[in-house]
Design an enzyme around this catalytic site. Structure first.
Site, PDB file in Angstrom:
ATOM      1  CB  CYS A 150      87.130  31.495  46.690  1.00 18.86           C
ATOM      2  SG  CYS A 150      88.217  32.089  47.997  1.00 18.86           S
ATOM      3  N   GLY A 206      74.387  36.416  53.798  1.00 17.51           N
ATOM      4  CA  GLY A 206      75.662  36.086  54.427  1.00 17.51           C
ATOM      5  C   GLY A 206      75.946  36.988  55.607  1.00 17.51           C
TER       6      GLY A 206
HETATM    7  C1  LIG Z   1      83.738  35.889  55.993  1.00 17.45           C
HETATM    8  C2  LIG Z   1      83.213  35.427  54.675  1.00 17.45           C
HETATM    9  C3  LIG Z   1      83.538  34.162  54.215  1.00 17.45           C
HETATM   10  C4  LIG Z   1      83.048  33.696  52.992  1.00 17.45           C
HETATM   11  N1  LIG Z   1      83.317  32.424  52.598  1.00 17.45           N
HETATM   12  C5  LIG Z   1      82.747  31.928  51.473  1.00 17.45           C
HETATM   13  C6  LIG Z   1      82.915  30.556  51.108  1.00 17.45           C
HETATM   14  O1  LIG Z   1      83.568  29.766  51.808  1.00 17.45           O
HETATM   15  N2  LIG Z   1      82.321  30.145  49.945  1.00 17.45           N
HETATM   16  C7  LIG Z   1      81.590  30.982  49.149  1.00 17.45           C
HETATM   17  O2  LIG Z   1      81.075  30.558  48.120  1.00 17.45           O
HETATM   18  N3  LIG Z   1      81.387  32.265  49.493  1.00 17.45           N
HETATM   19  C8  LIG Z   1      81.941  32.756  50.634  1.00 17.45           C
HETATM   20  N4  LIG Z   1      81.684  34.053  50.998  1.00 17.45           N
HETATM   21  C9  LIG Z   1      80.781  34.883  50.169  1.00 17.45           C
HETATM   22  C10 LIG Z   1      79.341  34.799  50.683  1.00 17.45           C
HETATM   23  O3  LIG Z   1      78.823  33.494  50.556  1.00 17.45           O
HETATM   24  C11 LIG Z   1      78.411  35.796  49.943  1.00 17.45           C
HETATM   25  O4  LIG Z   1      78.316  35.437  48.587  1.00 17.45           O
HETATM   26  C12 LIG Z   1      78.909  37.238  50.050  1.00 17.45           C
HETATM   27  O5  LIG Z   1      79.297  37.535  51.386  1.00 17.45           O
HETATM   28  C13 LIG Z   1      77.827  38.244  49.620  1.00 17.45           C
HETATM   29  O6  LIG Z   1      76.674  38.117  50.393  1.00 17.45           O
HETATM   30  P1  LIG Z   1      76.319  39.085  51.662  1.00 17.45           P
HETATM   31  O7  LIG Z   1      76.329  40.498  51.142  1.00 17.45           O
HETATM   32  O8  LIG Z   1      74.964  38.614  52.089  1.00 17.45           O
HETATM   33  O9  LIG Z   1      77.369  38.880  52.692  1.00 17.45           O
HETATM   34  C14 LIG Z   1      82.210  34.530  52.200  1.00 17.45           C
HETATM   35  C15 LIG Z   1      81.890  35.805  52.667  1.00 17.45           C
HETATM   36  C16 LIG Z   1      82.369  36.267  53.882  1.00 17.45           C
HETATM   37  C17 LIG Z   1      81.981  37.639  54.352  1.00 17.45           C
END
Ligand SMILES: Cc1cc2nc3c(=O)[nH]c(=O)nc-3n(C[C@H](O)[C@H](O)[C@H](O)COP(=O)(O)O)c2cc1C
Length: 353
Positions: free
Chosen positions: A108, A232
């Site tokens: 995070c 995500g």
């Molecule tokens: C709105 C939002 C909230 C997120 N919250 C978390 C979280 O609580 N824990 C975590 O490990 N990653 C969190 N992430 C990161 C995602 O798990 C992921 O690693 C990141 O968005 C990249 O993947 P993507 O390109 O498929 O979105 C969050 C991402 C977004 C966009």
């Protein structure tokens, strides 16, 4: 080389039926999101990050994150914090709540979290990070996994130093989102780093970042050797993206299907959070969902302004009358949350009172 995304794999003793993992996302990964993700092909789903301090203090809202539904399994619950003892206690509660895996957040980038020494800052403190993983692994029988970013600063390779140490300390899987904390969500996820991490450890690695299509999922799996991809943002209001990635079924959902999934999502979220919290929480989802189904732009704005979810539902059905029947069908096949959702925690979790 094509990777079969329907091929099962394992984290420790937990069998995961597909190679697609639904990402933990704060403010998004409610139970309705996770259950829907499983229905559309995610082999593993994850809660949003839960504060171990919130668990320790029996904060009511925090404990709400530990609700597990019968049809979510396999499910990981993710915790964050910086104190090994408190993290170990939180992990015990996660196990008692019925999670199949406990995931630790070392990724995070948000200041509110990093200033407490938790989240991505731990990538710069491998000693403490390993102690946290060791304490958690010692405390529970379920497998422990860790989710990381590449490091704090741009170009950092800290994950390659920390990752193997976390495995040595007891982590049975690593997820890498190869952006720095500083990057937040800008630039691109550099999955060359994921490939390097795969070479260094003998546990399954999950590749997270910028996977939004089957073609991209295949490319990331083939070039990194990761066991699975995590999706995500691509799945926000778009469960059909998961189906496309896992099965190659790229058919666009009809307007009725979009409305039916959204209505079910609204109903389940109201059940989970209550009307007052849900009506605010859901607003961002309307825009996300209605990106499909050819809805006129003013329609989304209209939904956001409605005061209750009941009005939202009425308006949605007016725009797609055939959807009501689909919702009925869905509710008949999806186990009803009312009899299926468990809050299967011992009374001790509530501190007895
Ligand atoms: C709105 C939002 C909230 C997120 N919250 C978390 C979280 O609580 N824990 C975590 O490990 N990653 C969190 N992430 C990161 C995602 O798990 C992921 O690693 C990141 O968005 C990249 O993947 P993507 O390109 O498929 O979105 C969050 C991402 C977004 C966009």
């Amino acid at each position: 080389m094509q990777v079969d995304l329907r091929q099962p794999w394992q984290i420790g003793s937990v069998e995961i039926p597909t190679r697609l993992v639904l990402a933990p996302m704060a403010g998004v990964s409610v139970q309705a999101f996770r259950r829907q993700g499983r229905r559309f092909g995610a082999g593993l789903v994850c809660s949003e990050m839960v504060s171990c301090a919130g668990i320790e203090h029996r904060n009511e809202r925090t404990l709400g994150y530990l609700r597990v539904a019968g049809d979510e399994h396999p499910l990981a619950i993710q915790i964050f914090g910086s104190d090994p003892r408190v993290m170990a206690d939180a992990a015990r509660m996660v196990e008692a709540a019925g999670a199949d895996l406990v995931d630790i957040n070392f990724g995070c980038p948000v200041r509110k979290v990093t200033k407490t020494g938790a989240g991505a800052t731990l990538l710069e403190d491998p000693e403490r990070a390993a102690r946290i993983v060791g304490a958690v692994a010692e405390a529970v029988d379920i497998p422990v996994s860790v989710k990381m970013r590449r490091g704090l600063g741009d170009g950092s390779r800290a994950c390659l130093e920390v990752g193997p140490r976390l495995v040595e300390a007891g982590a049975q899987s690593l997820t890498l989102h190869p952006r720095s904390a500083r990057q937040m969500y800008t630039g691109e996820a550099d999955h060359r780093l994921t490939a390097e991490l795969v070479e260094l450890v003998d546990v399954p690695v999950i590749a997270s970042g910028d996977v939004t299509s089957r073609a991209r999922a295949q490319a990331v799996l083939a070039t990194t050797g990761a066991a699975a991809v995590m999706v995500g943002r691509g799945a926000q209001g778009n469960p059909w993206a998961l189906r496309e990635i896992v099965d190659g079924d790229a058919a666009d959902p009809s307007r009725e299907e979009v409305v039916a999934e959204l209505v079910l999502f609204v109903r389940e979220t109201v059940r989970e959070l209550g009307e007052r919290r849900a009506s605010g929480f859901l607003k961002k989802f309307y825009g996300w969902y209605l990106g499909r189904g050819r809805f006129p732009r003013p329609f989304k704005q209209e939904l956001v302004q409605l005061a209750t979810t009941e009005e939202v539902e009425t308006r949605l059905f007016a725009a797609a009358p055939g959807a009501a029947e689909l919702v009925e069908e869905l509710e008949a096949t999806v186990p009803s949350a009312a009899d299926d959702v468990l809050l299967d925690m011992p009374i001790s979790i509530y501190g007895g009172g």
